[in-house]
Design a protein around this motif. Sequence first.
Motif, PDB file in Angstrom:
ATOM      1  N   ASN A 190       0.844  -1.188   0.000  1.00 59.55           N
ATOM      2  CA  ASN A 190       0.000   0.000   0.000  1.00 59.55           C
ATOM      3  C   ASN A 190       0.889   1.251   0.000  1.00 59.55           C
ATOM      4  N   SER A 191       0.580   2.231  -0.823  1.00 53.72           N
ATOM      5  CA  SER A 191       1.471   3.397  -0.948  1.00 53.72           C
ATOM      6  C   SER A 191       1.518   4.242   0.331  1.00 53.72           C
ATOM      7  N   CYS A 192       0.566   4.035   1.272  1.00 50.30           N
ATOM      8  CA  CYS A 192       0.627   4.774   2.552  1.00 50.30           C
ATOM      9  C   CYS A 192       1.611   4.128   3.520  1.00 50.30           C
ATOM     10  N   SER A 193       2.070   2.901   3.226  1.00 43.27           N
ATOM     11  CA  SER A 193       2.938   2.175   4.156  1.00 43.27           C
ATOM     12  C   SER A 193       4.322   2.817   4.225  1.00 43.27           C
ATOM     13  N   LEU A 194       4.913   2.792   5.421  1.00 39.77           N
ATOM     14  CA  LEU A 194       6.285   3.302   5.572  1.00 39.77           C
ATOM     15  C   LEU A 194       7.278   2.399   4.839  1.00 39.77           C
ATOM     16  N   HIS A 195       6.863   1.149   4.553  1.00 42.01           N
ATOM     17  CA  HIS A 195       7.741   0.214   3.843  1.00 42.01           C
ATOM     18  C   HIS A 195       7.405   0.128   2.352  1.00 42.01           C
ATOM     19  N   TYR A 196       6.585   1.047   1.853  1.00 49.27           N
ATOM     20  CA  TYR A 196       6.206   0.994   0.432  1.00 49.27           C
ATOM     21  C   TYR A 196       7.452   1.202  -0.435  1.00 49.27           C
ATOM     22  N   ILE A 197       7.654   0.300  -1.402  1.00 50.77           N
ATOM     23  CA  ILE A 197       8.804   0.453  -2.298  1.00 50.77           C
ATOM     24  C   ILE A 197       8.350   1.250  -3.514  1.00 50.77           C
ATOM     25  N   ASN A 198       8.761   2.510  -3.531  1.00 42.59           N
ATOM     26  CA  ASN A 198       8.411   3.402  -4.629  1.00 42.59           C
ATOM     27  C   ASN A 198       9.551   3.341  -5.645  1.00 42.59           C
ATOM     28  N   PRO A 199       9.245   3.001  -6.895  1.00 45.67           N
ATOM     29  CA  PRO A 199      10.346   2.876  -7.873  1.00 45.67           C
ATOM     30  C   PRO A 199      11.065   4.202  -8.115  1.00 45.67           C
ATOM     31  N   TYR A 200      10.428   5.324  -7.770  1.00 49.66           N
ATOM     32  CA  TYR A 200      11.036   6.617  -8.120  1.00 49.66           C
ATOM     33  C   TYR A 200      11.844   7.256  -6.997  1.00 49.66           C
ATOM     34  N   GLN A 201      11.501   6.926  -5.758  1.00 48.13           N
ATOM     35  CA  GLN A 201      12.305   7.521  -4.675  1.00 48.13           C
ATOM     36  C   GLN A 201      12.333   6.594  -3.469  1.00 48.13           C
ATOM     37  N   PRO A 202      13.429   6.630  -2.685  1.00 43.17           N
ATOM     38  CA  PRO A 202      13.540   5.719  -1.541  1.00 43.17           C
ATOM     39  C   PRO A 202      12.529   6.084  -0.453  1.00 43.17           C
ATOM     40  N   ASN A 203      12.015   5.079   0.269  1.00 43.64           N
ATOM     41  CA  ASN A 203      11.116   5.372   1.385  1.00 43.64           C
ATOM     42  C   ASN A 203      11.926   5.858   2.591  1.00 43.64           C
ATOM     43  N   GLU A 204      11.194   6.224   3.673  1.00 46.76           N
ATOM     44  CA  GLU A 204      11.858   6.825   4.838  1.00 46.76           C
ATOM     45  C   GLU A 204      12.906   5.886   5.448  1.00 46.76           C
ATOM     46  N   TYR A 205      12.612   4.579   5.452  1.00 41.59           N
ATOM     47  CA  TYR A 205      13.565   3.622   6.028  1.00 41.59           C
ATOM     48  C   TYR A 205      14.878   3.650   5.244  1.00 41.59           C
ATOM     49  N   LEU A 206      14.753   3.652   3.917  1.00 39.90           N
ATOM     50  CA  LEU A 206      15.965   3.636   3.089  1.00 39.90           C
ATOM     51  C   LEU A 206      16.719   4.957   3.209  1.00 39.90           C
ATOM     52  N   LYS A 207      15.982   6.079   3.307  1.00 39.39           N
ATOM     53  CA  LYS A 207      16.662   7.381   3.424  1.00 39.39           C
ATOM     54  C   LYS A 207      17.528   7.416   4.684  1.00 39.39           C
ATOM     55  N   ALA A 208      16.949   6.944   5.802  1.00 38.21           N
ATOM     56  CA  ALA A 208      17.695   6.969   7.066  1.00 38.21           C
ATOM     57  C   ALA A 208      18.895   6.026   7.011  1.00 38.21           C
ATOM     58  N   LEU A 209      18.684   4.844   6.430  1.00 36.76           N
ATOM     59  CA  LEU A 209      19.757   3.853   6.313  1.00 36.76           C
ATOM     60  C   LEU A 209      20.934   4.428   5.520  1.00 36.76           C
ATOM     61  N   VAL A 210      20.621   5.056   4.377  1.00 38.37           N
ATOM     62  CA  VAL A 210      21.684   5.573   3.509  1.00 38.37           C
ATOM     63  C   VAL A 210      22.404   6.746   4.180  1.00 38.37           C
ATOM     64  N   ALA A 211      21.633   7.625   4.839  1.00 37.93           N
ATOM     65  CA  ALA A 211      22.240   8.808   5.465  1.00 37.93           C
ATOM     66  C   ALA A 211      23.280   8.412   6.510  1.00 37.93           C
ATOM     67  N   VAL A 212      22.928   7.448   7.372  1.00 36.63           N
ATOM     68  CA  VAL A 212      23.865   7.053   8.429  1.00 36.63           C
ATOM     69  C   VAL A 212      24.943   6.129   7.868  1.00 36.63           C
ATOM     70  N   GLY A 213      24.526   5.204   6.992  1.00 31.46           N
ATOM     71  CA  GLY A 213      25.472   4.224   6.449  1.00 31.46           C
ATOM     72  C   GLY A 213      26.583   4.854   5.635  1.00 31.46           C
ATOM     73  N   GLU A 214      26.259   5.926   4.885  1.00 29.48           N
ATOM     74  CA  GLU A 214      27.283   6.556   4.039  1.00 29.48           C
ATOM     75  C   GLU A 214      28.409   7.121   4.879  1.00 29.48           C
ATOM     76  N   ILE A 215      28.070   7.561   6.101  1.00 32.85           N
ATOM     77  CA  ILE A 215      29.110   8.104   6.961  1.00 32.85           C
ATOM     78  C   ILE A 215      29.956   6.979   7.549  1.00 32.85           C
ATOM     79  N   CYS A 216      29.306   5.910   8.005  1.00 32.79           N
ATOM     80  CA  CYS A 216      30.043   4.829   8.667  1.00 32.79           C
ATOM     81  C   CYS A 216      30.919   4.046   7.693  1.00 32.79           C
TER      82      CYS A 216
END
Length: 446
Positions: A266-292
């Motif tokens: 469902n597109s309202c889900s926080l885990h929705y995989i949108n082909p055009y942009q990362p969801n909130e989980y992926l954004k947070a993962l990438v932001a912290v992971g890129e630094i570590c």
Amino acid sequence: QVDRSEVIKSNLNPMFAKIFTVDYYFEEVQKLRFEVYDSHGQAGVGTHDDDFLGGMECTVGQIVAQKRVTKPLFLKYGKFAGKSTITIISEEISGNNGYVELAFRAKKLDDKDLFSKSDPFLEIYRIDDDRSEQLVYRTEVVKNNLSPIWEPFKVSLNSLCSCEEKRKLRCVVWDYDSRGKHDFIGEFFTTFEEMQKAMGENKVQWDCMNPKYKIKKRNYKNSGVVVLLDLKIHRVYSFLDYIMGGCQIHFTVAIDFTASNGDPRNSCSLHYINPYQPNEYLKALVAVGEICQDYDSDKKFSALGFGARIPPKYEVSHDFAINFNPDNDECEGIQGVVESYQSCLPKIQLYGPTNVAPIISKVARVAADEERTKEASQYFILLILTDGVVTDMADTREAIVRASYLPMSIIIVGVGNADFTDMQILDGDDGVLRSPKGEPVLRDIV
């Protein structure tokens, strides 16, 4: 452009003397670009007549993690500049890493009192660049004694000499007077560099001089001698000392797969995989992971999930590997974690409750094994991504208090807009986080 080096003439293997000072922020990705030119130097460096020999980009994190980085130079459009390479060497110049312990005594000081002996104390002043003097330390008074032994004391290298070994220090000996009119016995000048000769068995001593007597008395030698009996330097290690000493940061991400996130289809889900942009989980993962990732030489990251029913038996798990390999939960780089996350979502059933303690304990077990080696070669960072209320709050507090004794830190990112009051408690900023039994954390690790 931040700065540029000097020009080295007629040399294909130049070694530049210029030092570039860069402020370092662990929590940011700080990108740098280095460009090398052949100067035709009539009109000053950097004019458009100069030939571009190649450039290179990297991050400050990569440079400090490797201490010495050698990379090929590229011309425009990603072409190699022949076999040209550039090497960057880094060192930390914060300098406030340590304190020193000093033990002084004096011998045969001048007697300033009529009916008893002097009551001497010693003051040490740092002389700053503008010639002003800053009191660093004043010893206690030793009563009625011309050969006093003062108590050893500790002072930081920053306050003693601004971390400059050659900075001048002025040391003054006084005879204490209860009315505050202390009598001047004598003074001497030294440096921290000179004091260091007192390490080990050696002692360093100075003539304590009274300039007035020196002018008046013809055979004046001194007003006593001050001896540095012992000097111990204690280093305090900074975060960069560990990183530059080769300490690796091991990064684990834990993702909340509880049903409160909403159905991933469902597109309202926080885990929705949108082909055009990362969801909130992926954004947070990438932001912290890129630094570590700059601080982990093998670039392998552990990725775990909690709060879902997982195949084959669809039992609820609170610490499963999202690549479904229980023997090796590591993914290749941040991209590997993203791919495992995307392929794991369709195979699991979002469920509950939101239990965080099992994953904290799992990473803590690995950190505890590392601590037993006594090498300080690995530090563990656990990133927990969750959509809200923690169900096992008591166990989680207990697990965090246990983990605060280990080489480990926890980052919690709240995803979505639920109630995150629990997170503020775990953060421990409004007071010390305690276990249910009341035991405080050893250090703030959340």
